[in-house]
Design a protein around this motif. Sequence first.
Motif, PDB file in Angstrom:
ATOM      1  N   ALA A  78       0.836  -1.207   0.000  1.00  0.00           N
ATOM      2  CA  ALA A  78       0.000   0.000   0.000  1.00  0.00           C
ATOM      3  C   ALA A  78       0.871   1.257   0.000  1.00  0.00           C
ATOM      4  CB  ALA A  78      -0.925  -0.005   1.212  1.00  0.00           C
ATOM      5  N   ARG A  79       1.953   1.235   0.775  1.00  0.00           N
ATOM      6  CA  ARG A  79       2.859   2.402   0.780  1.00  0.00           C
ATOM      7  C   ARG A  79       3.532   2.583  -0.581  1.00  0.00           C
ATOM      8  NH1 ARG A  79       4.531   1.508   6.722  1.00  0.00           N
ATOM      9  NH2 ARG A  79       3.183   3.028   7.722  1.00  0.00           N
ATOM     10  N   ARG A  80       3.929   1.463  -1.204  1.00  0.00           N
ATOM     11  CA  ARG A  80       4.546   1.556  -2.535  1.00  0.00           C
ATOM     12  C   ARG A  80       3.553   2.142  -3.541  1.00  0.00           C
ATOM     13  NH1 ARG A  80       4.381  -0.685  -7.118  1.00  0.00           N
ATOM     14  NH2 ARG A  80       3.044  -2.423  -6.532  1.00  0.00           N
ATOM     15  N   LEU A  81       2.327   1.640  -3.524  1.00  0.00           N
ATOM     16  CA  LEU A  81       1.301   2.159  -4.429  1.00  0.00           C
ATOM     17  C   LEU A  81       1.016   3.636  -4.155  1.00  0.00           C
ATOM     18  CD1 LEU A  81      -1.188  -0.857  -4.400  1.00  0.00           C
ATOM     19  CD2 LEU A  81       0.139  -0.038  -6.363  1.00  0.00           C
ATOM     20  N   GLY A  90       0.683   8.890  -5.589  1.00  0.00           N
ATOM     21  CA  GLY A  90       0.497  10.147  -4.862  1.00  0.00           C
ATOM     22  C   GLY A  90      -0.822  10.205  -4.109  1.00  0.00           C
ATOM     23  N   MET A  91      -1.483   9.060  -3.988  1.00  0.00           N
ATOM     24  CA  MET A  91      -2.773   8.991  -3.297  1.00  0.00           C
ATOM     25  C   MET A  91      -2.659   8.089  -2.076  1.00  0.00           C
ATOM     26  SD  MET A  91      -5.220   8.581  -6.634  1.00  0.00           S
ATOM     27  CE  MET A  91      -6.716   8.574  -5.676  1.00  0.00           C
ATOM     28  N   LEU A  92      -3.590   8.242  -1.130  1.00  0.00           N
ATOM     29  CA  LEU A  92      -3.658   7.330  -0.001  1.00  0.00           C
ATOM     30  C   LEU A  92      -4.200   5.996  -0.488  1.00  0.00           C
ATOM     31  CD1 LEU A  92      -5.154   9.656   2.747  1.00  0.00           C
ATOM     32  CD2 LEU A  92      -2.771   8.930   2.490  1.00  0.00           C
ATOM     33  N   VAL A  93      -3.665   4.898   0.073  1.00  0.00           N
ATOM     34  CA  VAL A  93      -4.090   3.553  -0.325  1.00  0.00           C
ATOM     35  C   VAL A  93      -4.399   2.754   0.934  1.00  0.00           C
ATOM     36  CG1 VAL A  93      -3.401   1.420  -1.497  1.00  0.00           C
ATOM     37  CG2 VAL A  93      -2.661   3.641  -2.404  1.00  0.00           C
ATOM     38  N   GLY A 137      -7.006  -2.075   7.024  1.00  0.00           N
ATOM     39  CA  GLY A 137      -8.079  -1.103   6.911  1.00  0.00           C
ATOM     40  C   GLY A 137      -7.611   0.332   7.080  1.00  0.00           C
ATOM     41  N   ARG A 138      -6.303   0.516   7.275  1.00  0.00           N
ATOM     42  CA  ARG A 138      -5.753   1.856   7.433  1.00  0.00           C
ATOM     43  C   ARG A 138      -5.261   2.369   6.088  1.00  0.00           C
ATOM     44  NH1 ARG A 138      -1.567   2.385  12.068  1.00  0.00           N
ATOM     45  NH2 ARG A 138      -1.944   4.554  11.545  1.00  0.00           N
ATOM     46  N   TYR A 139      -5.406   3.668   5.925  1.00  0.00           N
ATOM     47  CA  TYR A 139      -4.897   4.290   4.708  1.00  0.00           C
ATOM     48  C   TYR A 139      -3.417   4.600   4.889  1.00  0.00           C
ATOM     49  CZ  TYR A 139      -9.476   4.665   2.653  1.00  0.00           C
ATOM     50  OH  TYR A 139     -10.690   4.369   2.099  1.00  0.00           O
ATOM     51  N   ARG A 140      -2.638   4.317   3.865  1.00  0.00           N
ATOM     52  CA  ARG A 140      -1.190   4.550   3.899  1.00  0.00           C
ATOM     53  C   ARG A 140      -0.826   5.597   2.861  1.00  0.00           C
ATOM     54  NH1 ARG A 140       0.314   2.107   8.631  1.00  0.00           N
ATOM     55  NH2 ARG A 140      -0.950   0.228   8.807  1.00  0.00           N
ATOM     56  N   SER A 141       0.226   6.346   3.189  1.00  0.00           N
ATOM     57  CA  SER A 141       0.738   7.324   2.231  1.00  0.00           C
ATOM     58  C   SER A 141       2.123   6.868   1.796  1.00  0.00           C
ATOM     59  CB  SER A 141       0.824   8.708   2.879  1.00  0.00           C
ATOM     60  OG  SER A 141       1.908   8.748   3.785  1.00  0.00           O
ATOM     61  N   GLY A 142       2.648   7.529   0.808  1.00  0.00           N
ATOM     62  CA  GLY A 142       3.987   7.210   0.348  1.00  0.00           C
ATOM     63  C   GLY A 142       5.052   7.984   1.104  1.00  0.00           C
ATOM     64  N   ALA A 143       4.658   8.682   2.155  1.00  0.00           N
ATOM     65  CA  ALA A 143       5.600   9.507   2.914  1.00  0.00           C
ATOM     66  C   ALA A 143       6.577   8.635   3.708  1.00  0.00           C
ATOM     67  CB  ALA A 143       4.844  10.425   3.864  1.00  0.00           C
ATOM     68  N   ALA A 169       6.308  11.711  10.628  1.00  0.00           N
ATOM     69  CA  ALA A 169       6.529  12.293  11.952  1.00  0.00           C
ATOM     70  C   ALA A 169       6.342  13.807  11.914  1.00  0.00           C
ATOM     71  CB  ALA A 169       7.923  11.942  12.469  1.00  0.00           C
ATOM     72  N   ALA A 170       6.843  14.448  10.862  1.00  0.00           N
ATOM     73  CA  ALA A 170       6.685  15.897  10.731  1.00  0.00           C
ATOM     74  C   ALA A 170       5.213  16.265  10.575  1.00  0.00           C
ATOM     75  CB  ALA A 170       7.495  16.422   9.549  1.00  0.00           C
ATOM     76  N   THR A 171       4.495  15.474   9.796  1.00  0.00           N
ATOM     77  CA  THR A 171       3.066  15.722   9.611  1.00  0.00           C
ATOM     78  C   THR A 171       2.324  15.552  10.922  1.00  0.00           C
ATOM     79  OG1 THR A 171       3.150  15.015   7.310  1.00  0.00           O
ATOM     80  CG2 THR A 171       0.995  14.944   8.375  1.00  0.00           C
TER      81      THR A 171
END
Length: 121
Positions: A27-30, A35-38, A43-49, A55-57
């Motif tokens: 999910a993080r790779r996708l 550039g979208m949450l996956v 069941g959690r949404y992952r970002s590519g960050a 941590a900064a966010t």
Amino acid sequence: MKTPRELRRQLVREIRDAIDLPTTTEARRLARETGMLVADRTGRYRSGASAEERAATKTDLDAIWDVTRGVMAIADTKLDPDELAARLEYWHCPGIRTKTTVALTWLTKFQEGLDNNDQIS
């Protein structure tokens, strides 16, 4: 007979299996690629960050939440400001005079920022 909690868990598990969500890593790779949450299998949404970016966010969101709660608490207080100021001698509030001046300056700038942002209601 299953409890409502057990039944809910079973249903969530079945739905997750039926839609075949990606693993957390996938999910993080996708998310990085699109550039979208996956959503992942948990069941959690992952970002590519990266971990540092997340941590900064989180730090940023925590600060926004702290300010929001503080402004709402001040706005919703039923205490009279003069009465509260007179009662502070009973509490140990070091630096309250300086902090209040700094907070007022900050809030004034914040209000100007809100006034200049048409998207805020």
